[in-house]
Each structure stands twice: as C-alpha cells, then as structure tokens.
Design an enzyme around this catalytic site. Structure first.
Site, PDB file in Angstrom:
ATOM      1  N   CYS A  22       0.912  -1.030  -0.114  1.00 48.11           N
ATOM      2  CA  CYS A  22       0.077   0.122   0.154  1.00 48.11           C
ATOM      3  C   CYS A  22       1.009   1.259   0.148  1.00 48.11           C
ATOM      4  O   CYS A  22       1.995   1.269   0.305  1.00 48.11           O
ATOM      5  CB  CYS A  22      -0.872  -0.099   1.402  1.00 48.11           C
ATOM      6  SG  CYS A  22       0.027   0.224   2.824  1.00 48.11           S
ATOM      7  N   HIS A  84       2.872   1.809  10.786  1.00 45.93           N
ATOM      8  CA  HIS A  84       2.065   1.544  11.803  1.00 45.93           C
ATOM      9  C   HIS A  84       1.882   2.834  12.841  1.00 45.93           C
ATOM     10  O   HIS A  84       0.703   2.925  13.032  1.00 45.93           O
ATOM     11  CB  HIS A  84       2.110   0.389  12.692  1.00 45.93           C
ATOM     12  CG  HIS A  84       2.309  -0.833  11.763  1.00 45.93           C
ATOM     13  ND1 HIS A  84       1.215  -1.272  11.105  1.00 45.93           N
ATOM     14  CD2 HIS A  84       2.858  -1.786  11.913  1.00 45.93           C
ATOM     15  CE1 HIS A  84       1.394  -2.525  10.397  1.00 45.93           C
ATOM     16  NE2 HIS A  84       2.403  -2.828  11.200  1.00 45.93           N
ATOM     17  N   CYS A 106       2.615   6.356   8.294  1.00 47.61           N
ATOM     18  CA  CYS A 106       1.903   6.476   7.204  1.00 47.61           C
ATOM     19  C   CYS A 106       1.067   7.877   7.278  1.00 47.61           C
ATOM     20  O   CYS A 106       0.279   8.046   8.602  1.00 47.61           O
ATOM     21  CB  CYS A 106       0.858   5.518   7.026  1.00 47.61           C
ATOM     22  SG  CYS A 106      -0.385   5.896   5.709  1.00 47.61           S
ATOM     23  N   HIS A 138      -1.854  -4.976  18.508  1.00 49.07           N
ATOM     24  CA  HIS A 138      -1.227  -4.322  17.167  1.00 49.07           C
ATOM     25  C   HIS A 138      -0.645  -3.160  17.299  1.00 49.07           C
ATOM     26  O   HIS A 138      -1.063  -2.300  18.043  1.00 49.07           O
ATOM     27  CB  HIS A 138      -2.351  -4.378  16.156  1.00 49.07           C
ATOM     28  CG  HIS A 138      -1.847  -4.096  14.642  1.00 49.07           C
ATOM     29  ND1 HIS A 138      -1.304  -2.853  14.081  1.00 49.07           N
ATOM     30  CD2 HIS A 138      -1.710  -4.946  13.604  1.00 49.07           C
ATOM     31  CE1 HIS A 138      -1.040  -3.034  12.745  1.00 49.07           C
ATOM     32  NE2 HIS A 138      -1.210  -4.441  12.521  1.00 49.07           N
ATOM     33  N   GLU A 140      -0.135  -0.612  15.367  1.00 46.25           N
ATOM     34  CA  GLU A 140      -1.014   0.685  15.228  1.00 46.25           C
ATOM     35  C   GLU A 140      -2.153   0.847  16.323  1.00 46.25           C
ATOM     36  O   GLU A 140      -2.002   2.267  16.665  1.00 46.25           O
ATOM     37  CB  GLU A 140      -1.760   0.553  13.710  1.00 46.25           C
ATOM     38  CG  GLU A 140      -2.745   1.715  13.548  1.00 46.25           C
ATOM     39  CD  GLU A 140      -3.763   1.507  12.464  1.00 46.25           C
ATOM     40  OE1 GLU A 140      -3.204   0.922  11.148  1.00 46.25           O
ATOM     41  OE2 GLU A 140      -4.866   1.922  12.270  1.00 46.25           O
ATOM     42  N   THR A 176      -7.052   0.942  10.797  1.00 49.69           N
ATOM     43  CA  THR A 176      -7.104   1.156   9.559  1.00 49.69           C
ATOM     44  C   THR A 176      -7.296  -0.036   8.800  1.00 49.69           C
ATOM     45  O   THR A 176      -7.736  -0.033   7.501  1.00 49.69           O
ATOM     46  CB  THR A 176      -5.826   2.101   8.899  1.00 49.69           C
ATOM     47  OG1 THR A 176      -4.681   1.229   8.992  1.00 49.69           O
ATOM     48  CG2 THR A 176      -5.793   3.467   9.348  1.00 49.69           C
ATOM     49  N   CYS A 207      -8.848   2.150   6.111  1.00 49.31           N
ATOM     50  CA  CYS A 207      -8.247   2.820   4.949  1.00 49.31           C
ATOM     51  C   CYS A 207      -8.606   1.937   3.647  1.00 49.31           C
ATOM     52  O   CYS A 207      -8.773   1.038   3.604  1.00 49.31           O
ATOM     53  CB  CYS A 207      -6.440   2.433   5.225  1.00 49.31           C
ATOM     54  SG  CYS A 207      -5.621   2.918   3.810  1.00 49.31           S
ATOM     55  N   SER A 235       1.610 -12.152   8.523  1.00 50.39           N
ATOM     56  CA  SER A 235       0.514 -10.972   8.146  1.00 50.39           C
ATOM     57  C   SER A 235      -0.839 -10.890   8.247  1.00 50.39           C
ATOM     58  O   SER A 235      -1.479 -11.903   7.652  1.00 50.39           O
ATOM     59  CB  SER A 235       0.928 -10.758   6.543  1.00 50.39           C
ATOM     60  OG  SER A 235       0.140  -9.853   5.826  1.00 50.39           O
ATOM     61  N   ASN A 237      -3.085  -8.966   7.535  1.00 50.62           N
ATOM     62  CA  ASN A 237      -4.077  -8.515   6.404  1.00 50.62           C
ATOM     63  C   ASN A 237      -3.774  -9.515   5.428  1.00 50.62           C
ATOM     64  O   ASN A 237      -5.129  -9.687   4.655  1.00 50.62           O
ATOM     65  CB  ASN A 237      -3.131  -7.171   5.966  1.00 50.62           C
ATOM     66  CG  ASN A 237      -3.783  -6.850   4.452  1.00 50.62           C
ATOM     67  OD1 ASN A 237      -2.792  -6.790   3.683  1.00 50.62           O
ATOM     68  ND2 ASN A 237      -4.777  -6.231   4.273  1.00 50.62           N
TER      69      ASN A 237
HETATM   70  S1  SF4 Z   1      -3.068   3.723   6.707  1.00 50.46           S
HETATM   71 FE1  SF4 Z   1      -3.529   2.625   4.592  1.00 50.46          FE
HETATM   72  S2  SF4 Z   1      -1.878   3.219   3.292  1.00 50.46           S
HETATM   73 FE2  SF4 Z   1      -1.346   3.777   5.260  1.00 50.46          FE
HETATM   74  S3  SF4 Z   1      -0.103   1.907   6.123  1.00 50.46           S
HETATM   75 FE3  SF4 Z   1      -2.264   1.494   6.585  1.00 50.46          FE
HETATM   76  S4  SF4 Z   1      -3.070   0.409   4.830  1.00 50.46           S
HETATM   77 FE4  SF4 Z   1      -1.091   1.419   4.203  1.00 50.46          FE
END
Ligand code: SF4
Length: 300
Positions: A22, A84, A106, A138, A140, A176, A207, A235, A237
C-alpha cells in the site's frame, strides 16, 4: 499473455495490478532505502513490513529490526518508525536514547492519531469514553491508545464489549486495516449495548487502500483456475485477503516464499493462474512467483 512451448498448452499467468505494498508501506520502505543510501546506520523499531523476504532484503542492505524494550542497547544512530505509527512514549524513548528518528508513519495513520487525540480531549470534558475497534497488541493500535494516555478501550471481538460503560457518551474509531463488515458489526453491537439516548458516534477510519481490496479480490480470484496468494507468515492482512480469495476460489494457495510452491498445486494443469498478495507483499516477490510458475509449467 504468456507463450507456451510447442509441447505444452498455453497458460495465462497474471499478477494482480492492485496487490502489493500500500502507499504507506511503500513510502516507509523508500524512506528506509534512502536513509541507508546516505550511509546512516539504520534500525527499524519493529519489522518494517510483515514479510520476511522483504525484511531479509532490507537487512542485507544494512537495516536491523530492534525493539523498544531495549532502546538503550540500540547500536544504530538512526531509528525508523514504521508506517503503523508509534505512541508518544516511543518518541520520548528515542529522544532519551539520543537517537535520530526517521518518522515513516503513514500520513493516513498520523491523521488518525490526531483525530483520536482530539476526540479523547473532548470526551474527557464530557465524561465519555473512546473505543478503538482493532487487534489487541497490534502496533497501530498501541500507537492510537498512546494518544489517549492509555485510556482508550480496545475491542476486537464482541467478548470485549464488557469493557464498555453503557451509560457514557461513546466515540468509536477503527484500526485502518480492519474490515468494513467487522466495523459495521461492532458498531451495531455497541449501539445495542448502550443505554438508549446515550450519545454515540462512529468514525469510519478503515483505510481505502485496504478496504477496497476485498471487493476487487473477490472478482479477481473468481477469474482464474488457480490463485497463488503471496503473503508473509505473520501478515494478518494477508490472512484476511487470502480467505476472501479462497471463498470464491477454493483452489487458492497461500505461499510465503518460492519454496512453498509444489507440483501438486499445478495438477491438474490450469489454463489461467492469478498471482496476488497482501499490502505487505513486495512486487518483486509476486514477479518471482510468476517466473517460477512459468518454469514449472515449461513456459520459460
Ligand atoms: S493507513 Fe492505509 S496506506 Fe497507510 S499503512 Fe495503513 S493500509 Fe497502508
């Protein structure tokens, strides 16, 4: 379109143009590469991406992964914060350790951190509670909880709803990379739990770079005889997106490296193969997978 040799029937092998890094991960990797090109001794706080092959590539260029628990022992002068994001305490720890920080958070996550901080400050005045729908532990989520002095409540499943005070004004945010469906379920469950009339607001902070991949992959995976989903072993995701593909195409294989591919996966011989991956899957690895498949099928 891939041309077949004279002995073998043609097989179409295509890489999904929407798979792979991404924007945020791609930006973090470029920042790391450019810092190393300047000659900096660079460490990443945690793995820069959930993909061992990419981590090994960056390690060979000189970047180590380090953890915050031994910040004082980090040898490198420069520390990269990955996409993150980090809580304020990580910035403090690096300042105290005398490290230069390359902040690759990000921009989407940075903005989310700001929104969480603002909402939390407002909720404190109102006696409310801030809830984050995300994965416990996690990176983030840790970064987001850090914006609230550790006060935000994290809910991952409906079992966590017991944490929520039914009578307090509530604001819900999402990590996200959660799914839209999961957020809708959690939003409905919280609404049901709150005392009628209590203020409740949801910020749909998933996101689009991730959320839009689900409908896209449903269509992509249905178009091929076999799908090779390329993702790191750790991962989350990748696991979610693999399941999306597997549901529409049971002949979907999760592979983390070239050595995971075997002849059985190509029996019976397919006519159309799709290669796709997670937001943490490097493009070069998907290309190597396609190249290996061409060799195994006698096309190259
Ligand atoms: S917010 Fe979206 S673009 Fe940013 S790191 Fe996470 S998934 Fe990727």
């Amino acid at each position: 379109m891939v041309k077949a040799s004279s002995q073998q029937p043609s097989v179409l092998i295509e890489i999904d143009s929407k798979s792979g890094f991404c924007f945020g991960v791609s930006r973090a990797v470029k920042l790391a590469e450019s810092e190393m090109q300047k000659g900096s001794a660079l460490a990443s706080l945690g793995d820069i991406v959930h993909n061992d092959e990419e981590i090994n590539r960056l390690k060979q260029m000189g970047m180590q992964s380090v953890s915050l628990s031994n910040a004082g022992a980090i040898q490198e002068d420069t520390v990269l914060f990955r996409a993150h994001g980090e809580p304020p305490s990580s910035y403090d720890a690096m300042r105290q350790a005398g490290k230069k920080v390359v902040d690759a958070t990000c921009p989407v996550v940075l903005k989310l951190q700001q929104r969480v901080r603002d909402a939390w400050q407002q909720l404190r005045l109102e006696g409310g509670q801030l809830v984050i729908y995300g994965k416990q532990g996690h990176a983030e989520v840790i970064g987001l909880v850090g914006q609230t002095n550790g006060e935000a409540l994290v809910v991952q499943t409906e079992f966590d709803l017991a944490l929520i005070d039914k009578s307090k004004p509530t604001v819900l945010f999402a990590q996200t990379t959660m799914s839209y469906e999961g957020l809708e379920r959690m939003e409905a469950a919280i609404r049901n739990q709150l005392v009628p009339g209590v203020a409740f607001h949801t910020h749909k902070t998933i996101c689009a770079q991730v959320g839009n991949r689900v409908p896209h992959l449903k269509v992509f995976a249905a178009n091929y005889d076999v799908i090779f989903f390329v993702g790191g072993e750790h991962s989350s995701n990748g696991k979610v997106l693999f399941t999306v593909c597997e549901k529409v195409n049971p002949r979907t294989f999760y592979i983390s490296s070239l050595t995971d591919i075997n002849e059985n996966m190509l029996t019976p011989r397919p006519q159309k193969i799709g290669v796709c991956g997670a937001t943490s899957t490097p493009q070069w690895l998907m290309e190597q997978v396609a190249d290996k498949l061409r060799v195994m099928l006698g096309l190259a």
